[in-house]
Motif scaffolding. Structure first.
Motif, PDB file in Angstrom:
ATOM      1  N   ALA A  61       0.830  -1.204   0.000  1.00 24.79           N
ATOM      2  CA  ALA A  61       0.000   0.000   0.000  1.00 24.79           C
ATOM      3  C   ALA A  61       0.862   1.251   0.000  1.00 24.79           C
ATOM      4  CB  ALA A  61      -0.949   0.001   1.208  1.00 24.79           C
ATOM      5  N   GLU A  62       1.985   1.216   0.729  1.00 25.82           N
ATOM      6  CA  GLU A  62       2.900   2.357   0.741  1.00 25.82           C
ATOM      7  C   GLU A  62       3.589   2.524  -0.618  1.00 25.82           C
ATOM      8  OE1 GLU A  62       3.145   4.775   3.038  1.00 25.82           O
ATOM      9  OE2 GLU A  62       1.418   3.698   3.835  1.00 25.82           O
ATOM     10  N   GLU A  63       3.869   1.411  -1.287  1.00 25.99           N
ATOM     11  CA  GLU A  63       4.442   1.492  -2.626  1.00 25.99           C
ATOM     12  C   GLU A  63       3.450   2.112  -3.608  1.00 25.99           C
ATOM     13  OE1 GLU A  63       6.387  -2.017  -4.167  1.00 25.99           O
ATOM     14  OE2 GLU A  63       7.144  -2.529  -2.179  1.00 25.99           O
ATOM     15  N   VAL A  64       2.176   1.801  -3.450  1.00 29.86           N
ATOM     16  CA  VAL A  64       1.147   2.427  -4.292  1.00 29.86           C
ATOM     17  C   VAL A  64       1.131   3.923  -4.018  1.00 29.86           C
ATOM     18  CG1 VAL A  64      -1.339   2.599  -4.752  1.00 29.86           C
ATOM     19  CG2 VAL A  64      -0.276   0.345  -4.482  1.00 29.86           C
ATOM     20  N   LYS A  65       1.162   4.298  -2.749  1.00 34.70           N
ATOM     21  CA  LYS A  65       1.132   5.712  -2.369  1.00 34.70           C
ATOM     22  C   LYS A  65       2.314   6.472  -2.966  1.00 34.70           C
ATOM     23  CE  LYS A  65       1.030   8.719   1.687  1.00 34.70           C
ATOM     24  NZ  LYS A  65       1.058   8.744   3.155  1.00 34.70           N
ATOM     25  N   SER A  66       3.490   5.847  -2.971  1.00 42.74           N
ATOM     26  CA  SER A  66       4.688   6.521  -3.482  1.00 42.74           C
ATOM     27  C   SER A  66       4.793   6.474  -5.003  1.00 42.74           C
ATOM     28  CB  SER A  66       5.938   5.909  -2.859  1.00 42.74           C
ATOM     29  OG  SER A  66       6.148   4.604  -3.361  1.00 42.74           O
ATOM     30  N   GLY A  67       3.906   5.706  -5.649  1.00 46.53           N
ATOM     31  CA  GLY A  67       3.924   5.616  -7.108  1.00 46.53           C
ATOM     32  C   GLY A  67       4.830   4.525  -7.647  1.00 46.53           C
ATOM     33  N   ARG A  68       5.453   3.736  -6.767  1.00 42.29           N
ATOM     34  CA  ARG A  68       6.318   2.653  -7.225  1.00 42.29           C
ATOM     35  C   ARG A  68       5.530   1.443  -7.693  1.00 42.29           C
ATOM     36  NH1 ARG A  68       9.818   1.994  -2.183  1.00 42.29           N
ATOM     37  NH2 ARG A  68       9.493  -0.141  -2.802  1.00 42.29           N
ATOM     38  N   LEU A  69       4.299   1.314  -7.240  1.00 44.01           N
ATOM     39  CA  LEU A  69       3.430   0.220  -7.640  1.00 44.01           C
ATOM     40  C   LEU A  69       2.140   0.863  -8.140  1.00 44.01           C
ATOM     41  CD1 LEU A  69       2.953  -2.891  -5.397  1.00 44.01           C
ATOM     42  CD2 LEU A  69       1.352  -2.266  -7.152  1.00 44.01           C
ATOM     43  N   VAL A  70       1.736   0.552  -9.384  1.00 47.57           N
ATOM     44  CA  VAL A  70       0.544   1.178  -9.957  1.00 47.57           C
ATOM     45  C   VAL A  70      -0.362   0.134 -10.585  1.00 47.57           C
ATOM     46  CG1 VAL A  70       1.687   3.387 -10.404  1.00 47.57           C
ATOM     47  CG2 VAL A  70       1.680   1.636 -12.179  1.00 47.57           C
ATOM     48  N   ARG A  71      -1.624   0.475 -10.645  1.00 42.22           N
ATOM     49  CA  ARG A  71      -2.608  -0.361 -11.315  1.00 42.22           C
ATOM     50  C   ARG A  71      -2.777   0.205 -12.727  1.00 42.22           C
ATOM     51  NH1 ARG A  71      -7.971  -2.064  -8.366  1.00 42.22           N
ATOM     52  NH2 ARG A  71      -6.636  -3.772  -7.766  1.00 42.22           N
ATOM     53  N   THR A  72      -2.675  -0.673 -13.710  1.00 43.73           N
ATOM     54  CA  THR A  72      -2.850  -0.256 -15.095  1.00 43.73           C
ATOM     55  C   THR A  72      -4.109  -0.875 -15.659  1.00 43.73           C
ATOM     56  OG1 THR A  72      -1.533  -2.091 -15.919  1.00 43.73           O
ATOM     57  CG2 THR A  72      -0.359  -0.039 -15.449  1.00 43.73           C
ATOM     58  N   LYS A  73      -4.519  -0.364 -16.806  1.00 45.45           N
ATOM     59  CA  LYS A  73      -5.697  -0.920 -17.471  1.00 45.45           C
ATOM     60  C   LYS A  73      -5.364  -2.311 -17.999  1.00 45.45           C
ATOM     61  CE  LYS A  73      -7.443   3.507 -19.021  1.00 45.45           C
ATOM     62  NZ  LYS A  73      -7.756   4.342 -20.189  1.00 45.45           N
ATOM     63  N   PRO A  74      -6.323  -3.244 -17.904  1.00 42.33           N
ATOM     64  CA  PRO A  74      -6.081  -4.581 -18.461  1.00 42.33           C
ATOM     65  C   PRO A  74      -5.977  -4.503 -19.986  1.00 42.33           C
ATOM     66  CG  PRO A  74      -8.290  -4.431 -17.543  1.00 42.33           C
ATOM     67  CD  PRO A  74      -7.610  -3.124 -17.277  1.00 42.33           C
ATOM     68  N   GLU A  75      -5.142  -5.349 -20.549  1.00 40.86           N
ATOM     69  CA  GLU A  75      -4.966  -5.338 -22.009  1.00 40.86           C
ATOM     70  C   GLU A  75      -5.991  -6.177 -22.703  1.00 40.86           C
ATOM     71  OE1 GLU A  75      -0.980  -6.218 -23.054  1.00 40.86           O
ATOM     72  OE2 GLU A  75      -0.180  -4.838 -21.614  1.00 40.86           O
TER      73      GLU A  75
END
Length: 75
Positions: A61-75
């Motif tokens: 969750a902290e990685e998401v907050k910092s932008g290191r882990l992101v959710r992208t659109k499914p292909e």
């Protein structure tokens, strides 16, 4: 950098799941107090593993907050 809506939701989900795991650990710890020594030790080992997993989710969750882990659109 502001989080996108999908990343905000991902962060909330990760934190909520971690919280639920931690609450389950508390409940299991209370139950372990009523067990025999051997069973209580085994259960507390499982509780320790669940706490570690909850900590890992909080880290994600902290990685998401910092932008290191992101959710992208499914292909």
């Amino acid at each position: 950098m502001a989080l996108t809506k999908p990343n905000q939701q991902l962060r909330r989900d990760l934190k909520a799941i971690a919280f639920n795991l931690e609450q389950s650990c508390i409940d299991l710890s209370k139950l372990a107090e009523k067990l025999s020594d051997a069973d209580a030790i085994a259960m507390m080992g499982l509780v320790g593993t669940l706490y570690e997993e909850a900590d890992r989710l909080v880290g994600y969750a902290e990685e998401v907050k910092s932008g290191r882990l992101v959710r992208t659109k499914p292909e």
